[in-house]
Scaffold this motif. Structure first.
Motif, short mmCIF file in Angstrom:
data_model
loop_
_atom_site.label_atom_id
_atom_site.label_comp_id
_atom_site.label_asym_id
_atom_site.label_seq_id
_atom_site.Cartn_x
_atom_site.Cartn_y
_atom_site.Cartn_z
N VAL A 48 0.85 -1.20 0.00
CA VAL A 48 0.00 0.00 0.00
C VAL A 48 0.89 1.25 0.00
CG1 VAL A 48 -1.65 1.37 1.35
CG2 VAL A 48 -1.99 -1.09 1.11
N GLU A 49 1.90 1.23 0.85
CA GLU A 49 2.81 2.37 0.96
C GLU A 49 3.49 2.66 -0.38
OE1 GLU A 49 3.69 5.45 2.75
OE2 GLU A 49 2.55 3.93 3.85
N ALA A 50 3.99 1.62 -1.03
CA ALA A 50 4.72 1.79 -2.29
C ALA A 50 3.80 2.27 -3.41
CB ALA A 50 5.39 0.47 -2.69
N VAL A 51 2.59 1.74 -3.48
CA VAL A 51 1.65 2.16 -4.54
C VAL A 51 1.22 3.60 -4.31
CG1 VAL A 51 -0.65 1.77 -5.54
CG2 VAL A 51 0.84 -0.18 -5.05
N LYS A 52 0.94 3.92 -3.06
CA LYS A 52 0.55 5.29 -2.68
C LYS A 52 1.64 6.28 -3.12
CE LYS A 52 -0.38 7.49 1.76
NZ LYS A 52 -0.47 7.16 3.21
N GLU A 53 2.87 5.88 -2.96
CA GLU A 53 4.02 6.70 -3.30
C GLU A 53 4.13 6.95 -4.81
OE1 GLU A 53 7.21 8.83 -1.93
OE2 GLU A 53 5.90 7.60 -0.64
N VAL A 54 3.95 5.90 -5.60
CA VAL A 54 4.30 5.96 -7.02
C VAL A 54 3.11 6.31 -7.92
CG1 VAL A 54 3.93 3.50 -7.61
CG2 VAL A 54 5.73 4.79 -8.76
N SER A 55 1.91 5.87 -7.51
CA SER A 55 0.77 5.93 -8.43
C SER A 55 0.04 7.26 -8.33
CB SER A 55 -0.18 4.78 -8.08
OG SER A 55 -1.30 4.82 -8.92
N ARG A 56 -0.24 7.89 -9.49
CA ARG A 56 -0.99 9.14 -9.44
C ARG A 56 -2.47 8.87 -9.20
NH1 ARG A 56 -3.66 13.34 -11.32
NH2 ARG A 56 -4.25 12.66 -13.39
N ILE A 57 -2.99 7.82 -9.85
CA ILE A 57 -4.38 7.43 -9.64
C ILE A 57 -4.41 5.93 -9.31
CG2 ILE A 57 -6.67 7.15 -10.70
CD1 ILE A 57 -5.97 10.09 -10.47
N THR A 58 -5.15 5.60 -8.27
CA THR A 58 -5.40 4.20 -7.93
C THR A 58 -6.91 4.05 -7.77
OG1 THR A 58 -3.29 4.02 -6.76
CG2 THR A 58 -4.96 2.36 -6.23
N VAL A 59 -7.49 3.05 -8.43
CA VAL A 59 -8.92 2.78 -8.20
C VAL A 59 -9.05 1.58 -7.27
CG1 VAL A 59 -9.80 3.84 -10.33
CG2 VAL A 59 -9.13 1.42 -10.35
N ALA A 60 -10.20 1.49 -6.60
CA ALA A 60 -10.39 0.47 -5.56
C ALA A 60 -10.70 -0.90 -6.14
CB ALA A 60 -11.52 0.89 -4.64
N GLY A 61 -10.13 -1.94 -5.52
CA GLY A 61 -10.46 -3.33 -5.85
C GLY A 61 -11.30 -3.95 -4.75
N ASN A 62 -11.87 -5.11 -5.04
CA ASN A 62 -12.72 -5.79 -4.05
C ASN A 62 -11.96 -6.19 -2.79
OD1 ASN A 62 -11.54 -7.48 -6.05
ND2 ASN A 62 -12.79 -9.22 -5.42
N HIS A 63 -10.68 -6.60 -2.94
CA HIS A 63 -9.90 -6.97 -1.75
C HIS A 63 -9.55 -5.74 -0.91
CE1 HIS A 63 -8.89 -11.31 -2.62
NE2 HIS A 63 -9.42 -10.91 -3.77
N ASP A 64 -9.32 -4.60 -1.58
CA ASP A 64 -9.03 -3.36 -0.85
C ASP A 64 -10.22 -2.99 0.03
OD1 ASP A 64 -6.64 -3.15 -2.34
OD2 ASP A 64 -7.72 -2.16 -3.97
N TRP A 65 -11.39 -3.03 -0.59
CA TRP A 65 -12.61 -2.68 0.15
C TRP A 65 -12.92 -3.69 1.23
CZ3 TRP A 65 -17.46 -0.24 -2.53
CH2 TRP A 65 -17.15 1.08 -2.90
N ALA A 66 -12.80 -4.98 0.91
CA ALA A 66 -13.16 -6.02 1.89
C ALA A 66 -12.24 -5.98 3.11
CB ALA A 66 -13.11 -7.39 1.22
#
Ligand code: ZN
Length: 241
Positions: A48-66
């Protein structure tokens, strides 16, 4: 604009590092993530930390929400649900806040992003055939929609009223057609190829490429088993299934 697009990291740190390292040599202007940062793998917080750092846009997945209680574990099989509970117990406040802040869809002039399908994006439907693809095509305003969720790379193409499926890994977008591109999975590929998948979209050249990179699958597998997660979640990485 050169976009680096990736999906379904599933807390697989070794695979994510391999993909980010490969993308760092590709003159990427913007990184985009199609969701499922967590679930299945042993490093949810780090991913999560690495994606938050690098990605300008991230959309939610079912595992993220669950994993933060926004989507029912009743939609998952036993091992997936077990991993979601394991993940939920390990995410810190900052990670939970980030996952909870993700939108379900994103669109600009070049592209549209969604984890599952554009119809009912909060239900995380799978786009597996031309009938399901049609729902998303009907709601698509840009020329191309990038999706994940299935962990199998592939392309649906709509030309006038016909929809066809291809397993292309490199192709040029044509202005009179529309495309749904599944970019495959970084952290748990299911197409029989254990290598991590990612996508590059050059909006100027209108070129899309799906690439694969090898990573230390054995290490990721061992960490899943050592963490006490279901053994099968480790073993399947070796086969890419
Ligand atoms: Zn997934």
């Amino acid at each position: 604009m050169r976009y680096g697009i990736f999906s379904d990291v599933h807390a697989n740190w070794e695979a994510l590092q391999a993909v980010l390292s490969a993308l760092s040599k590709e003159n990427i202007d913007e990184y985009l993530c199609l969701g499922d940062l967590v679930g299945y793998g042993s490093n949810p917080g780090e991913c999560v930390e690495a994606v938050k750092e690098v990605s300008r846009i991230t959309v939610a997945g079912n595992h993220d929400w669950a994993s933060i209680g926004l989507f029912s574990t009743a939609y998952f099989n036993t091992q997936a649900a077990e991993a979601i509970i394991w993940t939920g117990q390990r995410l810190d406040e900052a990670s939970r806040e980030f996952l909870g802040s993700l939108e379900l869809t994103y669109a600009n002039d070049d592209l549209t992003l969604v984890h599952g399908s554009l119809n009912e994006p909060d239900m995380f439907n799978y786009v597996t055939d031309i009938w399901e693809a049609e729902w998303t095509f009907n709601l698509l305003h840009s020329g191309v929609c990038f999706i994940g969720h299935l962990h199998v790379p592939g392309v649906f193409v709509r030309h006038s009223d016909n929809i066809h499926y291809f397993s292309w890994d490199s192709f040029k977008l044509s202005p009179e057609k529309k495309y749904i591109v599944n970019v495959g999975s970084v952290g748990q590929p299911r197409d029989g190829n254990p290598e991590a998948a990612y996508c590059i979209y050059d909006s100027q050249a209108q070129q899309v490429e799906i690439k694969r990179v090898a990573y230390d699958v054995q290490a990721a597998r061992n960490k899943i088993i050592e963490a006490g997660l279901p053994r099968i979640l480790g073993e399947r990485l070796l086969k890419g299934r």
